[in-house]
Design a protein around this motif. Sequence first.
Motif, PDB file in Angstrom:
ATOM      1  N   ARG A 105       0.897  -1.363  -0.044  1.00  0.00           N
ATOM      2  CA  ARG A 105       0.062  -0.115  -0.033  1.00  0.00           C
ATOM      3  C   ARG A 105       0.905   1.119   0.046  1.00  0.00           C
ATOM      4  N   ALA A 106       1.980   1.131   0.339  1.00  0.00           N
ATOM      5  CA  ALA A 106       2.976   2.491   0.496  1.00  0.00           C
ATOM      6  C   ALA A 106       3.126   2.812  -0.847  1.00  0.00           C
ATOM      7  N   LEU A 107       3.092   2.068  -2.026  1.00  0.00           N
ATOM      8  CA  LEU A 107       3.288   2.430  -3.314  1.00  0.00           C
ATOM      9  C   LEU A 107       2.119   3.260  -3.921  1.00  0.00           C
ATOM     10  N   ASP A 108       1.122   3.467  -3.036  1.00  0.00           N
ATOM     11  CA  ASP A 108      -0.083   4.088  -3.658  1.00  0.00           C
ATOM     12  C   ASP A 108       0.303   5.519  -3.597  1.00  0.00           C
ATOM     13  N   ILE A 109      -0.184   6.196  -4.728  1.00  0.00           N
ATOM     14  CA  ILE A 109       0.019   7.809  -4.902  1.00  0.00           C
ATOM     15  C   ILE A 109      -0.806   8.443  -3.750  1.00  0.00           C
ATOM     16  N   GLY A 110      -0.254   9.190  -2.848  1.00  0.00           N
ATOM     17  CA  GLY A 110      -0.796  10.082  -1.885  1.00  0.00           C
ATOM     18  C   GLY A 110      -0.549  11.497  -1.714  1.00  0.00           C
ATOM     19  N   LEU A 111       0.501  11.815  -1.215  1.00  0.00           N
ATOM     20  CA  LEU A 111       0.683  13.196  -0.991  1.00  0.00           C
ATOM     21  C   LEU A 111       1.658  13.909  -2.228  1.00  0.00           C
ATOM     22  N   HIS A 112       0.849  14.872  -2.544  1.00  0.00           N
ATOM     23  CA  HIS A 112       1.455  15.918  -3.847  1.00  0.00           C
ATOM     24  C   HIS A 112       2.035  15.012  -5.007  1.00  0.00           C
ATOM     25  N   GLY A 113       1.362  13.918  -5.215  1.00  0.00           N
ATOM     26  CA  GLY A 113       1.481  13.196  -6.506  1.00  0.00           C
ATOM     27  C   GLY A 113       2.702  11.883  -6.290  1.00  0.00           C
ATOM     28  N   ASP A 114       3.156  12.014  -4.981  1.00  0.00           N
ATOM     29  CA  ASP A 114       4.243  11.242  -4.728  1.00  0.00           C
ATOM     30  C   ASP A 114       3.444   9.837  -4.082  1.00  0.00           C
ATOM     31  N   SER A 115       4.371   8.706  -4.120  1.00  0.00           N
ATOM     32  CA  SER A 115       3.854   7.514  -3.249  1.00  0.00           C
ATOM     33  C   SER A 115       4.365   7.787  -1.883  1.00  0.00           C
ATOM     34  N   TYR A 116       3.460   7.077  -0.996  1.00  0.00           N
ATOM     35  CA  TYR A 116       3.907   7.425   0.599  1.00  0.00           C
ATOM     36  C   TYR A 116       5.552   6.898   0.796  1.00  0.00           C
ATOM     37  N   LEU A 117       5.772   5.990   0.193  1.00  0.00           N
ATOM     38  CA  LEU A 117       7.317   5.643   0.103  1.00  0.00           C
ATOM     39  C   LEU A 117       8.187   6.463  -0.400  1.00  0.00           C
ATOM     40  N   ARG A 137      11.439  -0.182   2.410  1.00  0.00           N
ATOM     41  CA  ARG A 137      10.673  -0.870   1.405  1.00  0.00           C
ATOM     42  C   ARG A 137       9.166  -0.960   1.918  1.00  0.00           C
ATOM     43  N   PRO A 138       8.232  -1.248   0.855  1.00  0.00           N
ATOM     44  CA  PRO A 138       6.842  -1.562   1.502  1.00  0.00           C
ATOM     45  C   PRO A 138       6.771  -2.647   2.340  1.00  0.00           C
ATOM     46  N   GLY A 139       5.943  -2.705   3.554  1.00  0.00           N
ATOM     47  CA  GLY A 139       5.831  -3.921   4.420  1.00  0.00           C
ATOM     48  C   GLY A 139       6.254  -3.661   5.714  1.00  0.00           C
ATOM     49  N   LEU A 140       7.390  -2.749   5.720  1.00  0.00           N
ATOM     50  CA  LEU A 140       8.094  -2.327   7.100  1.00  0.00           C
ATOM     51  C   LEU A 140       7.381  -1.713   7.874  1.00  0.00           C
ATOM     52  N   MET A 141       7.496  -2.005   9.436  1.00  0.00           N
ATOM     53  CA  MET A 141       6.444  -1.375  10.257  1.00  0.00           C
ATOM     54  C   MET A 141       6.471   0.216  10.051  1.00  0.00           C
ATOM     55  N   SER A 142       7.664   0.615   9.809  1.00  0.00           N
ATOM     56  CA  SER A 142       7.777   2.013   9.901  1.00  0.00           C
ATOM     57  C   SER A 142       7.001   2.537   8.479  1.00  0.00           C
ATOM     58  N   SER A 144       4.238   1.048   7.015  1.00  0.00           N
ATOM     59  CA  SER A 144       3.010   0.857   7.325  1.00  0.00           C
ATOM     60  C   SER A 144       2.248   1.957   8.409  1.00  0.00           C
ATOM     61  N   LEU A 145       3.166   2.267   9.689  1.00  0.00           N
ATOM     62  CA  LEU A 145       2.637   3.125  10.449  1.00  0.00           C
ATOM     63  C   LEU A 145       2.807   4.685  10.000  1.00  0.00           C
ATOM     64  N   PHE A 146       3.457   4.835   8.732  1.00  0.00           N
ATOM     65  CA  PHE A 146       3.402   6.074   8.410  1.00  0.00           C
ATOM     66  C   PHE A 146       2.172   6.154   7.387  1.00  0.00           C
ATOM     67  N   TRP A 147       1.765   5.157   6.707  1.00  0.00           N
ATOM     68  CA  TRP A 147       0.667   4.980   5.983  1.00  0.00           C
ATOM     69  C   TRP A 147      -0.667   5.359   6.923  1.00  0.00           C
TER      70      TRP A 147
END
Length: 380
Positions: A105-117, A137-142, A144-147
């Motif tokens: 899910r961290a690869l989703d486009i979120g803020l200002h056209g960038d992915s969360y990652l 990388r996606p799947g790390l606790m850090s 997922s918590l940021f997402w």
Amino acid sequence: MTKYIGIDIGASFVKGALFDLERGTISNITKYVSPTNQIIHKFKNPRFEVDGNLYLKQVKKILNLLLKSKHGVAGIVLSSQMHGCIVIDNDKKPMTPFIGWQDERALDIGLHGDSYLDVMNKILPKKFINKTGVMLRPGLMSVSLFWLKQQGFFKKNINKDVKSLFLGDFIALSLTKGDCAVESTQACGSGLFDVQKKVWHQGILNLLGLDQRILPTIVPTGTPIGYLSFQKSRVPIYVSVGDLQVAVLGSLVSASATSDLSINIGTGSQVSVVCDRFSIGNHDLRSFFDDKLLKTVAFLPAGRALNVIVQFVERLLFQTTKNKKSIDVWEFITNAISKKDNANNIQCSISFFKNNATTSSVGSILGITEGNLTIENIFF
């Protein structure tokens, strides 16, 4: 007593056994398929969510079998798949499913056209990331918590004493009603842990806007989380350890006088070597036992990648025929390739997700002709 129950909560199986340290034997081995078939593909970037209580049920079944085996047990040791997390409330009940290491899910486009990652990589200085020993990388606790933070999860639950736990520690806590704790071989896979100082990295937490109070207390390896009541005894359950480190420990390479490599092949695979000093490179650096470290190239294509092809075969078998009879696809494939000695020029790259070995995130099947596109050739 020198007998311990060991349970590994893996991505493919939950396994348990009885370890007799005095005799050096392993017995009563049992395993169940992990409840990991809940990868949600309706999103562009798949979610990997599993009800943590489903894992708990599997562990309870194993414990019931092993504790009733009439062997005195001195303690219960858990290892578990790393990186993912599950958030609980102050009553120690899950508020989220287990978000596993395969989640994207961290690869989703979120803020200002960038992915969360991408946003995290911009926010966090490289020197901070290096201190954690793991590449973002996606799947790390850090991650997922940021997402979750960006979705307003913590703001909505500001009055709740929430904690983010690794899967093994959630299981230990649920079995004992003990403490929210973690040790270094698990914490080092979070992206929030300073591998050198063995503390949560406050600079990273500040930049991501995460409160350290949502994280478990760091304790030494071998610390009891709590006690499981069984018949007239109380059996300690220890803080869980990382499954990668346990696999390397069990291979005995750390006992060697030479720098032997450990090659660990599973749902995800790794190549590792035990070392004494912190170093930065194109590898992860994980905490290990006895104050040592583990250089690791992780997330290599293995069973997780083969499952992509297996699922394709299953769809062909079950969606294009009226025969819904259960078929063991792995057994079908094994039998199909058992007498083969070549792939008839078929070439397969199974880098279906980004990894350190190939730096690619897409796979391919090459060399197709009119007569060689078969399941046997693809798997061979």
